[in-house]
Motif scaffolding. Sequence first.
Motif, mmCIF file in Angstrom:
data_model
loop_
_atom_site.group_PDB
_atom_site.id
_atom_site.type_symbol
_atom_site.label_atom_id
_atom_site.label_comp_id
_atom_site.label_asym_id
_atom_site.label_seq_id
_atom_site.Cartn_x
_atom_site.Cartn_y
_atom_site.Cartn_z
ATOM 1 N N ASP A 176 0.825 -1.205 0.000
ATOM 2 C CA ASP A 176 0.000 0.000 0.000
ATOM 3 C C ASP A 176 0.863 1.260 0.000
ATOM 4 O O ASP A 176 0.565 2.224 -0.707
ATOM 5 N N ALA A 177 1.938 1.252 0.777
ATOM 6 C CA ALA A 177 2.837 2.410 0.824
ATOM 7 C C ALA A 177 3.490 2.637 -0.535
ATOM 8 O O ALA A 177 3.644 3.779 -0.979
ATOM 9 N N LEU A 178 3.855 1.550 -1.193
ATOM 10 C CA LEU A 178 4.451 1.659 -2.524
ATOM 11 C C LEU A 178 3.451 2.240 -3.515
ATOM 12 O O LEU A 178 3.781 3.125 -4.305
ATOM 13 N N LEU A 179 2.214 1.776 -3.459
ATOM 14 C CA LEU A 179 1.178 2.289 -4.350
ATOM 15 C C LEU A 179 0.872 3.754 -4.072
ATOM 16 O O LEU A 179 0.673 4.540 -4.994
ATOM 17 N N ASP A 180 0.836 4.128 -2.790
ATOM 18 C CA ASP A 180 0.599 5.522 -2.432
ATOM 19 C C ASP A 180 1.687 6.424 -2.997
ATOM 20 O O ASP A 180 1.416 7.550 -3.402
ATOM 21 N N GLY A 181 2.913 5.932 -3.013
ATOM 22 C CA GLY A 181 4.021 6.710 -3.551
ATOM 23 C C GLY A 181 3.869 6.997 -5.031
ATOM 24 O O GLY A 181 4.365 8.000 -5.533
ATOM 25 N N LEU A 182 3.167 6.131 -5.746
ATOM 26 C CA LEU A 182 2.959 6.337 -7.176
ATOM 27 C C LEU A 182 2.025 7.510 -7.451
ATOM 28 O O LEU A 182 2.063 8.095 -8.526
ATOM 29 N N ASP A 183 1.179 7.846 -6.476
ATOM 30 C CA ASP A 183 0.272 8.973 -6.637
ATOM 31 C C ASP A 183 1.008 10.302 -6.662
ATOM 32 O O ASP A 183 0.466 11.308 -7.072
ATOM 33 N N ASP A 184 2.249 10.320 -6.215
ATOM 34 C CA ASP A 184 3.030 11.538 -6.115
ATOM 35 C C ASP A 184 3.895 11.777 -7.358
ATOM 36 O O ASP A 184 4.743 12.647 -7.381
ATOM 37 N N VAL A 185 3.655 10.993 -8.411
ATOM 38 C CA VAL A 185 4.457 11.104 -9.630
ATOM 39 C C VAL A 185 3.823 12.139 -10.561
ATOM 40 O O VAL A 185 2.648 12.043 -10.909
ATOM 41 N N LEU A 186 4.623 13.113 -10.947
ATOM 42 C CA LEU A 186 4.150 14.139 -11.876
ATOM 43 C C LEU A 186 4.154 13.600 -13.305
ATOM 44 O O LEU A 186 5.008 12.780 -13.655
ATOM 45 N N PRO A 187 3.241 14.091 -14.135
ATOM 46 C CA PRO A 187 3.294 13.713 -15.548
ATOM 47 C C PRO A 187 4.533 14.325 -16.197
ATOM 48 O O PRO A 187 5.140 15.250 -15.642
ATOM 49 N N PRO A 188 4.904 13.835 -17.369
ATOM 50 C CA PRO A 188 6.061 14.416 -18.075
ATOM 51 C C PRO A 188 5.853 15.912 -18.320
ATOM 52 O O PRO A 188 4.713 16.380 -18.420
ATOM 53 N N PRO A 189 6.926 16.665 -18.426
ATOM 54 C CA PRO A 189 6.817 18.115 -18.616
ATOM 55 C C PRO A 189 5.890 18.526 -19.763
ATOM 56 O O PRO A 189 5.086 19.451 -19.608
ATOM 57 N N ARG A 190 5.978 17.862 -20.890
ATOM 58 C CA ARG A 190 5.130 18.233 -22.034
ATOM 59 C C ARG A 190 3.647 18.081 -21.698
ATOM 60 O O ARG A 190 2.826 18.908 -22.079
ATOM 61 N N VAL A 191 3.305 17.032 -20.954
ATOM 62 C CA VAL A 191 1.912 16.808 -20.574
ATOM 63 C C VAL A 191 1.451 17.890 -19.594
ATOM 64 O O VAL A 191 0.308 18.338 -19.652
ATOM 65 N N ARG A 192 2.328 18.337 -18.733
ATOM 66 C CA ARG A 192 1.986 19.413 -17.804
ATOM 67 C C ARG A 192 1.523 20.636 -18.588
ATOM 68 O O ARG A 192 0.505 21.257 -18.267
ATOM 69 N N ALA A 193 2.272 20.986 -19.623
ATOM 70 C CA ALA A 193 1.925 22.140 -20.445
ATOM 71 C C ALA A 193 0.640 21.883 -21.226
ATOM 72 O O ALA A 193 -0.213 22.772 -21.332
ATOM 73 N N GLN A 194 0.478 20.683 -21.754
ATOM 74 C CA GLN A 194 -0.732 20.352 -22.517
ATOM 75 C C GLN A 194 -1.971 20.492 -21.639
ATOM 76 O O GLN A 194 -3.006 20.992 -22.089
ATOM 77 N N LEU A 195 -1.889 20.034 -20.411
ATOM 78 C CA LEU A 195 -3.026 20.137 -19.489
ATOM 79 C C LEU A 195 -3.367 21.595 -19.212
ATOM 80 O O LEU A 195 -4.542 21.986 -19.238
ATOM 81 N N ARG A 196 -2.357 22.388 -18.961
ATOM 82 C CA ARG A 196 -2.590 23.808 -18.693
ATOM 83 C C ARG A 196 -3.234 24.492 -19.892
ATOM 84 O O ARG A 196 -4.216 25.223 -19.759
ATOM 85 N N LEU A 197 -2.700 24.214 -21.069
ATOM 86 C CA LEU A 197 -3.233 24.834 -22.289
ATOM 87 C C LEU A 197 -4.654 24.368 -22.588
ATOM 88 O O LEU A 197 -5.486 25.153 -23.038
ATOM 89 N N ALA A 198 -4.945 23.096 -22.331
ATOM 90 C CA ALA A 198 -6.293 22.576 -22.568
ATOM 91 C C ALA A 198 -7.323 23.307 -21.706
ATOM 92 O O ALA A 198 -8.474 23.495 -22.117
ATOM 93 N N ALA A 199 -6.902 23.725 -20.528
ATOM 94 C CA ALA A 199 -7.801 24.439 -19.616
ATOM 95 C C ALA A 199 -7.843 25.934 -19.902
ATOM 96 O O ALA A 199 -8.618 26.664 -19.278
#
Length: 101
Positions: A11-34
């Motif tokens: 469970d601790a290992l799975l919880d740690g996966l929730d803290d993973v950021l998307p790749p930089p390009r996806v971060r920008a795509q999400l912002r632009l989509a909004a």
Amino acid sequence: MPDPDRLRQVDALLDGLDDVLPPPRVRAQLRLAAGLTQKDVASVVGVKRVAVARWESGEAQPRRPHRELYLHLLKGLAERFPEAAQLDEGMPTPTSEGGSG
């Protein structure tokens, strides 16, 4: 029956996966989509615009406490704009807005 200690470790290992950021390009795509600017994101996260630009270009990674806020924002945007959450290798990297942070 599985060992309860091992289940907690999983469970601790799975919880740690929730803290993973998307790749930089996806971060920008999400912002632009909004329809958000880097300045909009910076304002709500509590950083300067240049920090968001660096996160989206991959030059830097957000640190606590800004990381949690930024991650929460990105997760919300990914839920609203799932198509923008996909990494399309053929797409050019979105450009940042001009201006100073």
